[in-house]
Write a protein that holds these residues in place. Structure first.
Motif, PDB file in Angstrom:
ATOM      1  N   PHE A  91       0.833  -1.200   0.000  1.00  0.00           N
ATOM      2  CA  PHE A  91       0.000   0.000   0.000  1.00  0.00           C
ATOM      3  C   PHE A  91       0.871   1.255   0.000  1.00  0.00           C
ATOM      4  CE2 PHE A  91      -2.220   3.374   2.310  1.00  0.00           C
ATOM      5  CZ  PHE A  91      -3.449   3.412   1.669  1.00  0.00           C
ATOM      6  N   LEU A  92       1.889   1.257   0.857  1.00  0.00           N
ATOM      7  CA  LEU A  92       2.778   2.418   0.957  1.00  0.00           C
ATOM      8  C   LEU A  92       3.623   2.584  -0.300  1.00  0.00           C
ATOM      9  CD1 LEU A  92       3.808   1.943   4.696  1.00  0.00           C
ATOM     10  CD2 LEU A  92       2.288   3.710   3.783  1.00  0.00           C
ATOM     11  N   GLU A  93       4.038   1.455  -0.883  1.00  0.00           N
ATOM     12  CA  GLU A  93       4.799   1.518  -2.141  1.00  0.00           C
ATOM     13  C   GLU A  93       3.966   2.184  -3.231  1.00  0.00           C
ATOM     14  OE1 GLU A  93       7.851   0.497  -2.999  1.00  0.00           O
ATOM     15  OE2 GLU A  93       8.518  -0.875  -1.433  1.00  0.00           O
ATOM     16  N   VAL A  94       2.730   1.740  -3.386  1.00  0.00           N
ATOM     17  CA  VAL A  94       1.859   2.294  -4.428  1.00  0.00           C
ATOM     18  C   VAL A  94       1.577   3.770  -4.172  1.00  0.00           C
ATOM     19  CG1 VAL A  94      -0.456   2.161  -5.439  1.00  0.00           C
ATOM     20  CG2 VAL A  94       0.825   0.062  -5.001  1.00  0.00           C
ATOM     21  N   ALA A  95       1.444   4.126  -2.873  1.00  0.00           N
ATOM     22  CA  ALA A  95       1.154   5.518  -2.520  1.00  0.00           C
ATOM     23  C   ALA A  95       2.385   6.408  -2.636  1.00  0.00           C
ATOM     24  CB  ALA A  95       0.604   5.578  -1.100  1.00  0.00           C
ATOM     25  N   GLY A  96       3.559   5.799  -2.806  1.00  0.00           N
ATOM     26  CA  GLY A  96       4.776   6.580  -2.917  1.00  0.00           C
ATOM     27  C   GLY A  96       5.255   7.134  -1.590  1.00  0.00           C
ATOM     28  N   VAL A  97       5.011   6.385  -0.507  1.00  0.00           N
ATOM     29  CA  VAL A  97       5.381   6.823   0.837  1.00  0.00           C
ATOM     30  C   VAL A  97       6.589   6.029   1.315  1.00  0.00           C
ATOM     31  CG1 VAL A  97       4.616   7.023   3.241  1.00  0.00           C
ATOM     32  CG2 VAL A  97       2.983   7.426   1.373  1.00  0.00           C
ATOM     33  N   ARG A  98       7.626   6.726   1.745  1.00  0.00           N
ATOM     34  CA  ARG A  98       8.798   6.056   2.308  1.00  0.00           C
ATOM     35  C   ARG A  98       8.413   5.435   3.652  1.00  0.00           C
ATOM     36  NH1 ARG A  98      14.439   7.438   1.261  1.00  0.00           N
ATOM     37  NH2 ARG A  98      13.652   9.235   0.106  1.00  0.00           N
ATOM     38  N   TYR A  99       8.921   4.237   3.936  1.00  0.00           N
ATOM     39  CA  TYR A  99       8.517   3.561   5.182  1.00  0.00           C
ATOM     40  C   TYR A  99       9.666   2.763   5.769  1.00  0.00           C
ATOM     41  CZ  TYR A  99       8.005  -0.494   2.067  1.00  0.00           C
ATOM     42  OH  TYR A  99       8.240  -1.494   1.148  1.00  0.00           O
ATOM     43  N   ALA A 100       9.585   2.533   7.074  1.00  0.00           N
ATOM     44  CA  ALA A 100      10.568   1.728   7.787  1.00  0.00           C
ATOM     45  C   ALA A 100      10.117   0.273   7.791  1.00  0.00           C
ATOM     46  CB  ALA A 100      10.726   2.235   9.221  1.00  0.00           C
ATOM     47  N   GLY A 101      11.085  -0.627   7.780  1.00  0.00           N
ATOM     48  CA  GLY A 101      10.770  -2.050   7.870  1.00  0.00           C
ATOM     49  C   GLY A 101      10.835  -2.756   6.537  1.00  0.00           C
ATOM     50  N   SER A 102      10.523  -4.054   6.580  1.00  0.00           N
ATOM     51  CA  SER A 102      10.645  -4.906   5.405  1.00  0.00           C
ATOM     52  C   SER A 102       9.641  -4.556   4.317  1.00  0.00           C
ATOM     53  CB  SER A 102      10.469  -6.376   5.808  1.00  0.00           C
ATOM     54  OG  SER A 102      11.593  -6.842   6.527  1.00  0.00           O
TER      55      SER A 102
END
Length: 323
Positions: A91-102
């Motif tokens: 979900f975060l990848e598609v939204a273009g949001v940088r995130y912590a974790g795997s």
């Protein structure tokens, strides 16, 4: 003074670990708000899959994405299916949001205990001999000795049973199938249960925390995890040979799955050698959870561990202001 880094902490989720995830998120929010460098945006996903802010205001998925894209980085602390299994990362990848974790792949593989066994076999790491049972084939399974029955894709030991007699296999399969339509039936492994936490850094290095030994009366099931009856010994009493073997195996599993951030790799130490139990790509993350306690024993306290996760998600660089 530079602008605080805006961190979206995501908790809750649709899995049976909803409450555990809320605890992890609340603990992280509290710790981060204790330091001026962070500006925390707390978000919750309800059991129904709906998003809300910390005031209980419901958000549409589009509104949630807008909030997330207004942050420098997200810290998703969703345990179990519909989160840890790679779905929130996707979900975060598609939204273009940088995130912590795997990422998506590591989360999906780590959550799938059967696929994890196949990966372990490919790199020469032992796992408990086991059989994959589905809802369709459950009636055909014949008990042949003490086994552990567990859902393939659930966490926090939900639906896990130790079966020591033939009349217990049917009820155990039924319980496990409530959590997943695939169930793993494994031979009982006799040995010490040792967990190893690994943190991947942005520069490619790996930080391995002092190992933890779980001492429980009987199987370390969901109740034992959260009722306070299990004892966690940190650091586990190990000789240098076993400690180095565990660290090397944990890092190899972490790397071959493509993990990022913090992952906990659980083993049995037996007379015949190491046996991989499972991999947790989003382990419990309160200050008193296993992985943070392991890092604390190694000199990295909880606020520092959170900071390392966030900084590494940002690539070790100062946060850019979101557009």
């Amino acid at each position: 003074m530079s602008e605080p880094v805006r961190v979206a902490v995501i908790g809750g989720g649709r899995s049976g670990e909803h409450d555990v995830s809320l605890g992890s998120a609340a603990s992280a929010v509290h710790a981060l708000r204790g330091e001026r460098r962070w500006a925390v945006v707390a978000l919750t996903i309800g059991r129904d899959g709906c998003w809300s802010d910390e005031h209980g205001q419901r958000l549409t998925p589009a509104e949630a994405v807008t909030v997330l894209r207004g942050c420098h980085v997200a810290l998703p602390l969703l345990h179990g299916p519909h989160g840890e299994d790679g779905t929130i990362a996707g979900f975060l990848e598609v939204a273009g949001v940088r995130y912590a974790g795997s990422g998506v792949g590591a989360g999906a593989i780590g959550m799938d205990k059967w696929v994890t066994k196949l990966v372990a076999a490919a790199i020469g790491l032992a796992t408990a001999p086991g059989t994959l049972v589905t809802a369709r084939t459950a009636g055909e399974y014949r008990w042949s000795g003490p086994v552990v029955v567990k859902p393939v894709g659930a966490g926090s030991s939900l639906g896990v049973s130790l079966v020591e007699s033939a009349d217990g296999i049917g009820p155990a399969l039924t319980r496990a199938l409530r959590h997943d339509d695939r169930v793993l039936v494994e031979q009982v492994i006799r040995g010490r249960e040792i967990d190893v936490a690994v943190l991947g850094r942005a520069d490619g290095s790996r930080v391995v925390a002092p190992p933890l030994e779980v001492v429980a009366a009987g199987i370390f099931d969901h109740a034992a995890k959260y009722d306070g009856t299990a004892e966690f010994r940190i650091p586990a009493a190990l000789d240098e040979v076993h400690r180095k073997a565990l660290e090397a195996a944990a890092v190899e599993v972490y790397d071959v799955l493509g993990c990022r951030g913090v992952a906990r790799v659980d083993f049995f130490v037996t007379a015949a050698g190491l046996v991989l139990n499972e991999v947790n790509t989003v382990p419990g993350f309160t200050a008193r959870s296993q992985a943070p306690r392991m890092f604390a024993a190694g000199g990295i306290d909880y606020p520092e561990l959170l900071a390392m996760l966030i900084d590494d998600a940002l690539g070790g660089r100062p946060a850019a202001v979101p557009a």
